[in-house]
Design a protein around this motif. Sequence first.
Motif, mmCIF file in Angstrom:
data_model
loop_
_atom_site.group_PDB
_atom_site.id
_atom_site.type_symbol
_atom_site.label_atom_id
_atom_site.label_comp_id
_atom_site.label_asym_id
_atom_site.label_seq_id
_atom_site.Cartn_x
_atom_site.Cartn_y
_atom_site.Cartn_z
ATOM 1 N N ASN A 56 0.821 -1.229 0.000
ATOM 2 C CA ASN A 56 0.000 0.000 0.000
ATOM 3 C C ASN A 56 0.852 1.276 0.000
ATOM 4 O O ASN A 56 0.581 2.221 0.742
ATOM 5 C CB ASN A 56 -0.939 0.017 1.210
ATOM 6 C CG ASN A 56 -1.826 -1.213 1.271
ATOM 7 O OD1 ASN A 56 -2.189 -1.775 0.258
ATOM 8 N ND2 ASN A 56 -2.160 -1.643 2.479
ATOM 9 N N LYS A 84 2.314 4.740 -1.147
ATOM 10 C CA LYS A 84 1.886 5.955 -1.853
ATOM 11 C C LYS A 84 2.951 7.029 -1.673
ATOM 12 O O LYS A 84 3.557 7.136 -0.602
ATOM 13 C CB LYS A 84 0.539 6.440 -1.292
ATOM 14 C CG LYS A 84 -0.069 7.614 -2.059
ATOM 15 C CD LYS A 84 -1.454 7.950 -1.511
ATOM 16 C CE LYS A 84 -2.105 9.072 -2.328
ATOM 17 N NZ LYS A 84 -3.463 9.397 -1.835
ATOM 18 N N THR A 105 1.183 13.344 -7.153
ATOM 19 C CA THR A 105 1.224 11.966 -6.664
ATOM 20 C C THR A 105 1.993 11.122 -7.670
ATOM 21 O O THR A 105 1.563 10.965 -8.808
ATOM 22 C CB THR A 105 -0.194 11.395 -6.457
ATOM 23 O OG1 THR A 105 -0.901 12.227 -5.523
ATOM 24 C CG2 THR A 105 -0.129 9.977 -5.923
ATOM 25 N N TYR A 165 0.753 5.490 -6.553
ATOM 26 C CA TYR A 165 -0.553 5.221 -5.946
ATOM 27 C C TYR A 165 -0.634 3.770 -5.502
ATOM 28 O O TYR A 165 -0.521 2.867 -6.322
ATOM 29 C CB TYR A 165 -1.682 5.418 -6.969
ATOM 30 C CG TYR A 165 -1.895 6.811 -7.473
ATOM 31 C CD1 TYR A 165 -2.880 7.637 -6.935
ATOM 32 C CD2 TYR A 165 -1.133 7.292 -8.532
ATOM 33 C CE1 TYR A 165 -3.093 8.912 -7.436
ATOM 34 C CE2 TYR A 165 -1.342 8.565 -9.039
ATOM 35 C CZ TYR A 165 -2.328 9.369 -8.480
ATOM 36 O OH TYR A 165 -2.534 10.628 -8.990
ATOM 37 N N ASP A 166 -0.831 3.512 -4.240
ATOM 38 C CA ASP A 166 -1.165 2.189 -3.715
ATOM 39 C C ASP A 166 -0.399 1.050 -4.407
ATOM 40 O O ASP A 166 -0.978 0.189 -5.059
ATOM 41 C CB ASP A 166 -2.677 1.953 -3.844
ATOM 42 C CG ASP A 166 -3.140 0.783 -2.981
ATOM 43 O OD1 ASP A 166 -2.538 0.568 -1.909
ATOM 44 O OD2 ASP A 166 -4.076 0.072 -3.384
ATOM 45 N N ARG A 168 1.084 3.293 -10.899
ATOM 46 C CA ARG A 168 0.500 1.993 -10.545
ATOM 47 C C ARG A 168 1.143 0.887 -11.374
ATOM 48 O O ARG A 168 1.659 1.142 -12.455
ATOM 49 C CB ARG A 168 -1.013 1.996 -10.815
ATOM 50 C CG ARG A 168 -1.810 2.953 -9.943
ATOM 51 C CD ARG A 168 -3.294 2.848 -10.300
ATOM 52 N NE ARG A 168 -4.138 3.631 -9.403
ATOM 53 C CZ ARG A 168 -4.463 4.905 -9.601
ATOM 54 N NH1 ARG A 168 -3.992 5.538 -10.670
ATOM 55 N NH2 ARG A 168 -5.232 5.551 -8.745
#
Length: 231
Positions: A8, A10, A18, A21-22, A216
């Motif tokens: 998880n 980030k 950002t 992400y995750d 991602r």
Amino acid sequence: MNLIRLKNVKKVYKSGVTAIYDLNLKIEKGEFVFVIGSTGCGKSTFIKMLYREEKPTSGQIIVGGLDVAKLRNSKVYKLRRKLGVVFQDFKLLSKSTVYENVAFALEVFGLPKSEIHEKVLKVLDLVGLKNKAKHYPHQLSGGEQQRVAIARAIVNGPKLLICDEPTGNLDEVTSMEIMSVLDEINKLGTTIIMVTHDTTIVNKMKKRVILLDAGRVLKDYEKGTYVHEAG
């Protein structure tokens, strides 16, 4: 056995961007993994977090048993001893010989000169530069300079080698020579994570490939299953 585990994760920069992400990912001990994707997909941020150049905003990053995200700045050296990093631009000391550039990585640990000598010559032999130990960087080709940088990164016997576009400044033939060196290092047991934009190399090497897109994992290709088709 997991050498690297991200859970998880980030990363948000102060600018508000950002980058990751995750992110959830596991890399096994002894793997050779390519990380690919378009510019701005998060490749550089991903590897910078592995060697603690950047800290994740949230999530967990375990490298060699160390929780990188929670590591105090004063303890980062414990992580750095477990890994080596190779950059696109070599980062060699211009006024030091090949031998001195590689030995420098061991001198900071205060090892005896005899032990340093033995280890330096061993890795220079591995990268094919034992006969150029007394040369200076300006006397070497780009490929040879990158071999010196690789020797310096692995001389301390790291479990993990992180390569950030190591062939970015090299021609195709020289790039494949460098990949051959990295493949040998991997066969000796060192886990390798390499960021690259060169799909020709990725196609030829047939390793595991992680494709990032907008921070991602878009796809995680098992060893030998990635094929890039031009156009």
